[in-house]
Design a protein around this motif. Sequence first.
Motif, short mmCIF file in Angstrom:
data_model
loop_
_atom_site.label_atom_id
_atom_site.label_comp_id
_atom_site.label_asym_id
_atom_site.label_seq_id
_atom_site.Cartn_x
_atom_site.Cartn_y
_atom_site.Cartn_z
N GLY A 476 19.99 8.88 -70.58
CA GLY A 476 19.38 8.93 -71.89
C GLY A 476 18.08 9.70 -71.95
N VAL A 477 17.57 10.14 -70.84
CA VAL A 477 16.30 10.86 -70.82
C VAL A 477 16.57 12.35 -70.97
CG1 VAL A 477 14.28 11.49 -69.46
CG2 VAL A 477 15.11 9.13 -69.44
N ARG A 478 15.89 12.95 -71.93
CA ARG A 478 16.00 14.39 -72.13
C ARG A 478 14.59 14.95 -72.11
NH1 ARG A 478 18.38 17.71 -77.34
NH2 ARG A 478 17.27 19.65 -76.90
N ALA A 479 14.25 15.65 -71.05
CA ALA A 479 12.92 16.20 -70.91
C ALA A 479 12.71 17.31 -71.95
CB ALA A 479 12.71 16.75 -69.51
N LYS A 480 11.54 17.31 -72.55
CA LYS A 480 11.21 18.33 -73.53
C LYS A 480 11.04 19.66 -72.84
CE LYS A 480 7.92 19.42 -77.17
NZ LYS A 480 6.67 19.00 -77.88
N ALA A 481 11.57 20.71 -73.44
CA ALA A 481 11.46 22.05 -72.86
C ALA A 481 10.02 22.54 -72.98
CB ALA A 481 12.40 23.01 -73.57
N PRO A 482 9.38 22.89 -71.87
CA PRO A 482 8.01 23.42 -71.94
C PRO A 482 7.97 24.73 -72.71
CG PRO A 482 8.60 22.80 -69.68
CD PRO A 482 9.86 22.80 -70.48
N LEU A 483 6.85 25.00 -73.37
CA LEU A 483 6.72 26.21 -74.17
C LEU A 483 6.90 27.49 -73.35
CD1 LEU A 483 6.02 27.62 -76.82
CD2 LEU A 483 3.59 27.40 -76.21
N PRO A 484 6.30 27.62 -72.14
CA PRO A 484 6.48 28.88 -71.40
C PRO A 484 7.95 29.16 -71.07
CG PRO A 484 4.66 27.61 -70.48
CD PRO A 484 5.37 26.72 -71.45
N ILE A 485 8.71 28.14 -70.68
CA ILE A 485 10.12 28.35 -70.36
C ILE A 485 10.90 28.72 -71.62
CG2 ILE A 485 12.22 27.26 -69.50
CD1 ILE A 485 10.55 25.64 -67.60
N THR A 486 10.57 28.05 -72.73
CA THR A 486 11.22 28.38 -74.00
C THR A 486 10.96 29.82 -74.41
OG1 THR A 486 10.96 26.07 -74.73
CG2 THR A 486 11.40 27.71 -76.42
N VAL A 487 9.72 30.27 -74.24
CA VAL A 487 9.38 31.66 -74.57
C VAL A 487 10.13 32.63 -73.67
CG1 VAL A 487 7.51 33.35 -74.63
CG2 VAL A 487 7.12 31.05 -75.52
N ALA A 488 10.23 32.30 -72.36
CA ALA A 488 10.94 33.17 -71.43
C ALA A 488 12.42 33.30 -71.81
CB ALA A 488 10.80 32.64 -70.01
N ILE A 489 13.06 32.17 -72.15
CA ILE A 489 14.46 32.21 -72.56
C ILE A 489 14.61 33.02 -73.85
CG2 ILE A 489 16.42 30.81 -73.34
CD1 ILE A 489 15.42 28.58 -71.50
N ALA A 490 13.67 32.82 -74.79
CA ALA A 490 13.74 33.54 -76.06
C ALA A 490 13.57 35.04 -75.86
CB ALA A 490 12.67 33.00 -77.01
N LEU A 491 12.61 35.44 -75.03
CA LEU A 491 12.37 36.86 -74.80
C LEU A 491 13.59 37.54 -74.18
CD1 LEU A 491 8.69 36.99 -73.45
CD2 LEU A 491 9.54 37.93 -75.60
#
Length: 517
Positions: A476-491
């Motif tokens: 049931g635990v879903r770790a929040k995606a850190p902003l730097p990793i999110t930006v890297a995936i988006a880029l």
Amino acid sequence: MTVLSAAGAQTPSLVQSVDWLAIAPVVITAAVALVVLVADLFVPQERKPLLGWISVAGLAAATAALLPLRAGDRATFCLTGDPGACSYTADHFALVVQFLVLAGALVTALLSVTAVREARMPAGEYWFLLLSSAAGAALLPASRDLATLLVALEVASLPAFALVGMRRGDRLSSEAALKFFLSSVTATAVSLMGVAFVYAATGSLHLAQVADRLEDVPAQLDTLAMAGVALTLVGFAFKTAAVPFHFWVPDTYVGAPLPIAGYLSVIGKAVGFTGLILVTVIAFPAYSAIWGPALAVLAALTMTVGNVAALRQRADRPNSAVRLLAWSSVGQAGYLLVPIAAAAYSDRDQIGSTVAYALMYAAVNLGAFAVAALVARTKPLHRIDDYRGLYAERPVAALALAFFLLCLAGLPPGLIGLFAKVTVFRSAVDAGLAWLAVLMAINVVIALYYYLRWTALLFRAPPQDAAAGEGAAPAGVRAKAPLPITVAIALTGVTALVLSGAPELVLRFAAGSLFPQ
């Protein structure tokens, strides 16, 4: 500028102006590395993440510094009036590869911001080493003499050894760093001997002058020159992970921090392929009858060994996801070697295919490592089975990874991957290497299986036990995606999407007058 010698003859002056704009991307990266190292002495422990953001800003500034250089070729560190005797040339080829290197290092830095903090790695040393390696990698494509090439190669490589072993107390990390170091140093020593032989045969280290003098090398020095050409290629072939210089890749990727594994898979390869292109196509065209067939055989062996080994990875084994990406990178290296080998049989314009493929590969492979870094936050064993049902848990990340894998496989909607493979395939056909084109087609089919197998796993029903597997997060635990990793995936995702919509942009960007006559 000239001065009079004692005999009254004019000799070239060693005093010259430096084109600071041309070398700005390298200088900015190196300067930020020193700033981070010094700042680490004064920044308190709780503010150490600031060093990571300074590094990200520095790499972004270095990438932006490439924009004013688009107008034309610029050369500096020229000791004579001969344009072939310049040590640094910011031509179109250098700028394209520098963009790949600095943009790839920027994505790596974004992935590292969270990894450095959570793994408690020494921040100052980590960022200094990463920026130093990026500076060396950015220097290499603009190098136009063999000495500068080898210095740039080592500046890019030496910090990477320490980065691989940065996880103190981790046996796998230490073992990977040692293997990487020993094999790399051996390859560099062989290359140094090759450069010495080439210098003895030609009397010059500048690539253009070496090319001219090898055209009419004396018969008694021909064997020495051939040995020098062969040995010089070894160090760069090692960096590309070409078979049989590939044995360090799987263990190094597994032992390294995940962002560094991604960095080596993209930037490390860019360094190796750039060096190969410069020494073969610019410096050694007179010996294309030697390095052309050798690189064609290396390409065939590399793509086959890499894809077959990736095919054998078991989904339930720890680190199987990282090992699959490692062997996949070996297979992709085989495709990248094809246009370089083809250049020996046709014309130098074939090199544009390698650069175009490298740009595509950089975006999608770093994107795959970015998603892997996100999944590893809750499932640190890096198993392929850990991605089962990822769409139900993280739909955006699953769709992004599926798209990256389809790009690597060369299947729609990953049109950029298909376009890049067709371009490389065409270069082999145009050069008369039909056997290599057929072997490449077979390897593409082999790769389809393991890429599609992983892609299908993302959309299957998640396992009944949400915490299946040792080291997984509680149910049931879903770790929040850190902003730097999110930006890297988006880029990386946006880049791959744009290029898939207009794949001709890559070839146009990469092939524009790479080596003007």
